[in-house]
Design an enzyme around this catalytic site. Sequence first.
Site: not given
Length: 140
Positions: A11, A51, A114, A117, A128
């Site tokens: 991320k 998302y 964080n 993913h 995905e």
Amino acid sequence: MAIQRTLSIIKPDATRRNLTGAINALIEEAGLRIVAQRRAQLSQKEAETFYAVHKERPFFQSLVGFMTSGPVVLQVLEGEDAIAKYREVMGATDPSKAAEGTIRKQFAESIEANSAHGSDSEENAAVEIAYFFRGSEIVG
Ligand code: GDP
């Protein structure tokens, strides 16, 4: 146990701090292979679609803003039980609850920023991976 593939995203909080290599080292030390990898800047539409399952959650717009705030590294990881294994390597969503040695314990800045993913089921992994990669870009 079966060989699986899972989608990983390093991320923007992690690319900003130059942590791609450190995260890749943890992935490879866990026995997972990076069989596709591409750095990208997600558009708002791409992040919203990716998302979409969270669109009713209060943090959705903030999450989309964060995921488009800088480059990400999109990856396909392959290995035995790769989906569950990578979620173990990442650690809990909230870094304050993540186990020692996990990506999120070591690197995450917050529950949102964080660092990584990872797909949470075989069905989602397939969707995905196909969202970001053509079959010819994945070389196992
Ligand atoms: P994951 O599967 O561990 O990534 O967790 P989820 O699917 O529940 O959430 C998706 C992503 O949304 C997380 O990785 C975080 O980046 C973000 N997120 C989850 N919970 C929260 C929250 O309570 N607040 C904010 N701001 N972001 C969150």
